[in-house]
Design an enzyme around this catalytic site. Structure first.
Site, PDB file in Angstrom:
ATOM      1  N   HIS A  71       0.994  -1.251  -0.036  1.00 19.77           N
ATOM      2  CA  HIS A  71      -0.136  -0.037  -0.056  1.00 19.77           C
ATOM      3  C   HIS A  71       0.893   1.081  -0.159  1.00 19.77           C
ATOM      4  O   HIS A  71       1.400   1.546   1.091  1.00 19.77           O
ATOM      5  CB  HIS A  71      -0.814   0.086   1.421  1.00 19.77           C
ATOM      6  CG  HIS A  71      -1.841   1.045   1.221  1.00 19.77           C
ATOM      7  ND1 HIS A  71      -3.010   1.087   1.676  1.00 19.77           N
ATOM      8  CD2 HIS A  71      -1.695   2.512   1.264  1.00 19.77           C
ATOM      9  CE1 HIS A  71      -3.644   2.251   1.550  1.00 19.77           C
ATOM     10  NE2 HIS A  71      -2.873   3.181   1.361  1.00 19.77           N
TER      11      HIS A  71
ATOM     12  N   HIS B  77       1.315   5.519  -1.639  1.00 27.42           N
ATOM     13  CA  HIS B  77       0.812   6.730  -2.626  1.00 27.42           C
ATOM     14  C   HIS B  77       2.147   7.259  -3.294  1.00 27.42           C
ATOM     15  O   HIS B  77       3.113   7.737  -2.753  1.00 27.42           O
ATOM     16  CB  HIS B  77       0.396   7.719  -1.806  1.00 27.42           C
ATOM     17  CG  HIS B  77      -0.871   7.162  -0.945  1.00 27.42           C
ATOM     18  ND1 HIS B  77      -2.362   7.460  -1.546  1.00 27.42           N
ATOM     19  CD2 HIS B  77      -1.102   6.745   0.255  1.00 27.42           C
ATOM     20  CE1 HIS B  77      -3.096   6.807  -0.670  1.00 27.42           C
ATOM     21  NE2 HIS B  77      -2.508   6.536   0.433  1.00 27.42           N
TER      22      HIS B  77
ATOM     23  N   ARG C  49       1.682   9.296  -5.945  1.00 25.69           N
ATOM     24  CA  ARG C  49       1.376  10.687  -6.575  1.00 25.69           C
ATOM     25  C   ARG C  49       1.641  10.654  -7.944  1.00 25.69           C
ATOM     26  O   ARG C  49       1.736   9.533  -8.872  1.00 25.69           O
ATOM     27  CB  ARG C  49       2.130  11.748  -5.836  1.00 25.69           C
ATOM     28  CG  ARG C  49       1.975  11.623  -4.474  1.00 25.69           C
ATOM     29  CD  ARG C  49       0.716  11.618  -3.841  1.00 25.69           C
ATOM     30  NE  ARG C  49       0.512  12.275  -2.298  1.00 25.69           N
ATOM     31  CZ  ARG C  49      -0.489  11.532  -1.705  1.00 25.69           C
ATOM     32  NH1 ARG C  49      -1.584  10.969  -1.963  1.00 25.69           N
ATOM     33  NH2 ARG C  49      -0.522  11.928  -0.311  1.00 25.69           N
TER      34      ARG C  49
ATOM     35  N   ASN D  64      -5.769   7.064  -5.737  1.00 22.52           N
ATOM     36  CA  ASN D  64      -6.351   8.487  -5.188  1.00 22.52           C
ATOM     37  C   ASN D  64      -5.713   9.917  -5.951  1.00 22.52           C
ATOM     38  O   ASN D  64      -5.379  10.569  -5.047  1.00 22.52           O
ATOM     39  CB  ASN D  64      -6.570   8.668  -4.072  1.00 22.52           C
ATOM     40  CG  ASN D  64      -5.211   8.559  -2.981  1.00 22.52           C
ATOM     41  OD1 ASN D  64      -4.463   8.307  -3.350  1.00 22.52           O
ATOM     42  ND2 ASN D  64      -5.375   9.211  -2.013  1.00 22.52           N
TER      43      ASN D  64
ATOM     44  N   LYS E  79      -9.912  -0.549  -5.346  1.00 20.98           N
ATOM     45  CA  LYS E  79      -9.622   0.190  -3.856  1.00 20.98           C
ATOM     46  C   LYS E  79     -11.298   0.796  -3.710  1.00 20.98           C
ATOM     47  O   LYS E  79     -11.547   1.572  -4.262  1.00 20.98           O
ATOM     48  CB  LYS E  79      -8.627   1.191  -4.011  1.00 20.98           C
ATOM     49  CG  LYS E  79      -8.516   2.197  -2.954  1.00 20.98           C
ATOM     50  CD  LYS E  79      -8.019   1.447  -1.541  1.00 20.98           C
ATOM     51  CE  LYS E  79      -8.098   2.328  -0.440  1.00 20.98           C
ATOM     52  NZ  LYS E  79      -6.970   2.862   0.254  1.00 20.98           N
TER      53      LYS E  79
ATOM     54  N   HIS F 218     -10.138   1.020   2.502  1.00 26.66           N
ATOM     55  CA  HIS F 218     -10.031   2.101   3.581  1.00 26.66           C
ATOM     56  C   HIS F 218     -11.188   1.986   4.463  1.00 26.66           C
ATOM     57  O   HIS F 218     -12.192   2.464   4.316  1.00 26.66           O
ATOM     58  CB  HIS F 218      -9.993   3.492   2.850  1.00 26.66           C
ATOM     59  CG  HIS F 218      -9.650   4.600   3.713  1.00 26.66           C
ATOM     60  ND1 HIS F 218      -8.581   5.143   3.935  1.00 26.66           N
ATOM     61  CD2 HIS F 218     -10.517   5.088   5.009  1.00 26.66           C
ATOM     62  CE1 HIS F 218      -8.666   6.143   4.896  1.00 26.66           C
ATOM     63  NE2 HIS F 218      -9.770   6.033   5.593  1.00 26.66           N
TER      64      HIS F 218
ATOM     65  N   HIS G 198      -4.332  -0.664   6.235  1.00 21.87           N
ATOM     66  CA  HIS G 198      -3.753   0.107   7.278  1.00 21.87           C
ATOM     67  C   HIS G 198      -4.509   0.106   8.584  1.00 21.87           C
ATOM     68  O   HIS G 198      -5.033   1.296   8.986  1.00 21.87           O
ATOM     69  CB  HIS G 198      -3.516   1.732   6.824  1.00 21.87           C
ATOM     70  CG  HIS G 198      -4.601   2.341   6.096  1.00 21.87           C
ATOM     71  ND1 HIS G 198      -5.922   2.488   6.494  1.00 21.87           N
ATOM     72  CD2 HIS G 198      -4.607   2.780   4.795  1.00 21.87           C
ATOM     73  CE1 HIS G 198      -6.601   2.999   5.289  1.00 21.87           C
ATOM     74  NE2 HIS G 198      -5.988   3.203   4.507  1.00 21.87           N
TER      75      HIS G 198
ATOM     76  N   LEU H  59      -4.496   9.159   7.912  1.00 22.02           N
ATOM     77  CA  LEU H  59      -5.836   8.528   8.256  1.00 22.02           C
ATOM     78  C   LEU H  59      -5.730   7.181   7.794  1.00 22.02           C
ATOM     79  O   LEU H  59      -5.056   6.956   6.856  1.00 22.02           O
ATOM     80  CB  LEU H  59      -7.173   9.526   7.174  1.00 22.02           C
ATOM     81  CG  LEU H  59      -7.380  10.722   7.807  1.00 22.02           C
ATOM     82  CD1 LEU H  59      -8.007  11.363   7.000  1.00 22.02           C
ATOM     83  CD2 LEU H  59      -8.189  10.520   9.155  1.00 22.02           C
TER      84      LEU H  59
ATOM     85  N   ASP I 298       1.578   2.820   3.558  1.00 21.41           N
ATOM     86  CA  ASP I 298       0.784   3.818   3.442  1.00 21.41           C
ATOM     87  C   ASP I 298       1.529   5.088   3.323  1.00 21.41           C
ATOM     88  O   ASP I 298       0.940   6.016   3.960  1.00 21.41           O
ATOM     89  CB  ASP I 298      -0.202   4.019   4.330  1.00 21.41           C
ATOM     90  CG  ASP I 298      -1.469   4.886   4.263  1.00 21.41           C
ATOM     91  OD1 ASP I 298      -1.632   5.310   2.852  1.00 21.41           O
ATOM     92  OD2 ASP I 298      -2.319   5.259   4.980  1.00 21.41           O
TER      93      ASP I 298
ATOM     94  N   HIS J 205       3.148  14.702   1.320  1.00 22.15           N
ATOM     95  CA  HIS J 205       2.460  16.098   1.212  1.00 22.15           C
ATOM     96  C   HIS J 205       3.704  16.908   1.458  1.00 22.15           C
ATOM     97  O   HIS J 205       4.264  16.959   2.530  1.00 22.15           O
ATOM     98  CB  HIS J 205       1.232  16.311   2.206  1.00 22.15           C
ATOM     99  CG  HIS J 205       0.148  15.464   1.998  1.00 22.15           C
ATOM    100  ND1 HIS J 205      -0.732  15.636   0.716  1.00 22.15           N
ATOM    101  CD2 HIS J 205      -0.212  14.400   2.396  1.00 22.15           C
ATOM    102  CE1 HIS J 205      -1.615  14.912   1.028  1.00 22.15           C
ATOM    103  NE2 HIS J 205      -1.455  14.091   1.938  1.00 22.15           N
TER     104      HIS J 205
ATOM    105  N   ALA K 218      -3.697  14.987   5.655  1.00 27.95           N
ATOM    106  CA  ALA K 218      -3.495  13.685   6.327  1.00 27.95           C
ATOM    107  C   ALA K 218      -2.257  12.882   5.564  1.00 27.95           C
ATOM    108  O   ALA K 218      -2.473  12.755   4.217  1.00 27.95           O
ATOM    109  CB  ALA K 218      -4.866  12.920   6.264  1.00 27.95           C
TER     110      ALA K 218
HETATM  111  O1  DOR Z   1      -3.232   9.672   5.697  1.00 25.49           O
HETATM  112  C1  DOR Z   1      -3.524   9.319   4.721  1.00 25.49           C
HETATM  113  N1  DOR Z   1      -3.143   9.814   3.506  1.00 25.49           N
HETATM  114  N2  DOR Z   1      -4.605   8.342   4.487  1.00 25.49           N
HETATM  115  C2  DOR Z   1      -5.138   8.023   3.248  1.00 25.49           C
HETATM  116  O2  DOR Z   1      -5.867   7.325   3.403  1.00 25.49           O
HETATM  117  C3  DOR Z   1      -4.746   8.853   2.059  1.00 25.49           C
HETATM  118  C4  DOR Z   1      -3.341   9.362   2.111  1.00 25.49           C
HETATM  119  C5  DOR Z   1      -3.136  10.349   1.123  1.00 25.49           C
HETATM  120  O3  DOR Z   1      -3.432  10.353  -0.206  1.00 25.49           O
HETATM  121  O4  DOR Z   1      -2.527  11.552   1.506  1.00 25.49           O
HETATM  122 ZN    ZN Z   2      -3.121   5.102   1.968  1.00 26.93          ZN
END
Ligand code: DOR
Ligand code: ZN
Length: 345
Positions: free
Chosen positions: A14, A16, A18, A42, A100, A137, A175, A220, A248, A252, A264
């Site tokens: 899992h 991200h 980007r 996402n 997902k 999720h 997660h 999250l 996860d 950011h 998050a």
């Molecule tokens: O903390 C998180 N950030 N939880 C998620 O489910 C998404 C993720 C994000 O894409 O930043």
């Molecule tokens: Zn995630």
């Protein structure tokens, strides 16, 4: 005392990654440690079709630094209008490894997520029939449910009924953050597994408020009480194949985290294996680490284990306060802390 550990190369189930400049800046951190990763869809706009996933996969592969061997495993972002035929065809053609489920409004870029799981009953039935896994999720989003209870309420209101309706659906409860989730997964059939992040093994909810508000400890689902962290550590290190690694890692930019409405996500990929291994060592379970990191995930997804190996060495090093990835300045998980293991390669 163990001073070096060599294990089969792990995968991240899992992450991200980007897109665009951020992708180019972060993908090397994942590709350095992991052979494969389940890539979250996402983006903005989200990756909802096989065609979009193919294009995204190509952008990821193009962004992997030269000399690194990394395979992204793509996921479909489910919406109220997901096309069951496109999902299943994408899965059969090897574009999608899983789909997902983001409940609408649960987290970053989840606005197009599913507003009521009954809207996707047909898609989920088609997935079960095809053997296509569902990554979840697992949080309800009603304003009336306390943020710390959202996962436990999701189990009762959504997940249990879902598995009663479609008992053979392959589900990865992602997660997980609570004792309730650990118990649910332990009691469920072999078609249900869970991933666990490094942060939920290291921090409880106090970390978000230690001496002031701490945006870099906010992700999250949010970290919960200490008893939940302890249940997760037991699950991760206990040798049960239903629990495996999923970072996860969610980058950011620093200013997007340190804001009046901070995003998050915890960026843990630069030192993910070191972070997990610290937990296994503290729990006296170094011997279980390879199974959690490198074997249980592929077994659940029905994929071969990796043949290469990686080595970690006992070596103290300080995690940088921030990392410049070109597109942004990122504050990594464990920033400023001393870790006792170092990934060698
Ligand atoms: O903390 C998180 N950030 N939880 C998620 O489910 C998404 C993720 C994000 O894409 O930043
Ligand atoms: Zn995630």
């Amino acid at each position: 005392m163990t001073t070096q550990l060599t294990i089969r190369r792990p995968d991240d189930w899992h992450v991200h990654l980007r897109d665009g400049a951020m992708l180019a800046g972060v993908v090397g951190h994942t590709a350095r440690q992991f052979a494969r990763a389940i890539v979250m869809p996402n983006l903005s706009p989200p990756v909802t079709t096989a065609e979009a996933a193919r294009a995204y996969r190509e952008r990821i592969v193009a962004a992997v630094p030269a000399g690194m061997n990394f395979t992204p495993l793509m996921t479909a972002y489910l919406t109220n209008n997901s096309d069951p035929a496109d999902l299943v065809q994408g899965f059969r053609e090897g574009v999608f490894t899983a789909a997902k489920l983001y409940p609408a409004g649960a987290t970053t870029n989840s606005d197009s997520g599913v507003t009521d799981i009954m809207h996707i009953q047909g898609a989920l039935e088609a997935m079960a029939e095809a053997g296509m896994p569902l990554c979840i999720h697992g949080e309800v989003t009603h304003a009336s449910v306390d943020v710390f209870d959202r996962e436990a309420v999701f189990i009762e209101q959504v997940l249990e009924p879902l598995l009663r309706r479609i008992p053979l659906l392959r589900v990865i409860f992602e997660h997980i953050t609570t004792q309730e989730a650990v118990q649910f997964v332990e009691a469920a059939g072999d078609n249900v597994a869970a991933t666990i992040t490094p942060q939920h093994l290291h921090i409880n909810r106090n970390a978000m408020f230690a001496g002031g508000i701490r945006p870099h400890a906010y992700c999250l689902p949010v970290a919960k009480r200490e008893k939940h962290r302890l249940a997760l550590r037991k699950a991760a290190t206990g040798g049960n194949p239903k629990f495996f690694l999923g970072t996860d890692s969610a980058p950011h930019a620093r200013e997007a985290k340190e804001s009046a409405c901070g995003c998050a996500g915890i960026y843990n990929s630069p030192f993910a294996l070191e972070s997990y291994l610290t937990v296994f060592e503290d729990e006296g379970a170094i011997g279980q680490f390879e199974d959690f990191a490198s074997r249980f995930g592929p077994a659940f997804y029905g994929l071969p284990v990796n043949e290469e190996t990686v080595t970690l060495e006992r070596l103290e090093h300080e995690v940088p306060a921030s990392i410049d990835v070109g597109a942004a300045e990122l504050v990594p998980f464990h920033a400023g802390e001393v870790l006792h293991w170092k990934f060698i390669g």
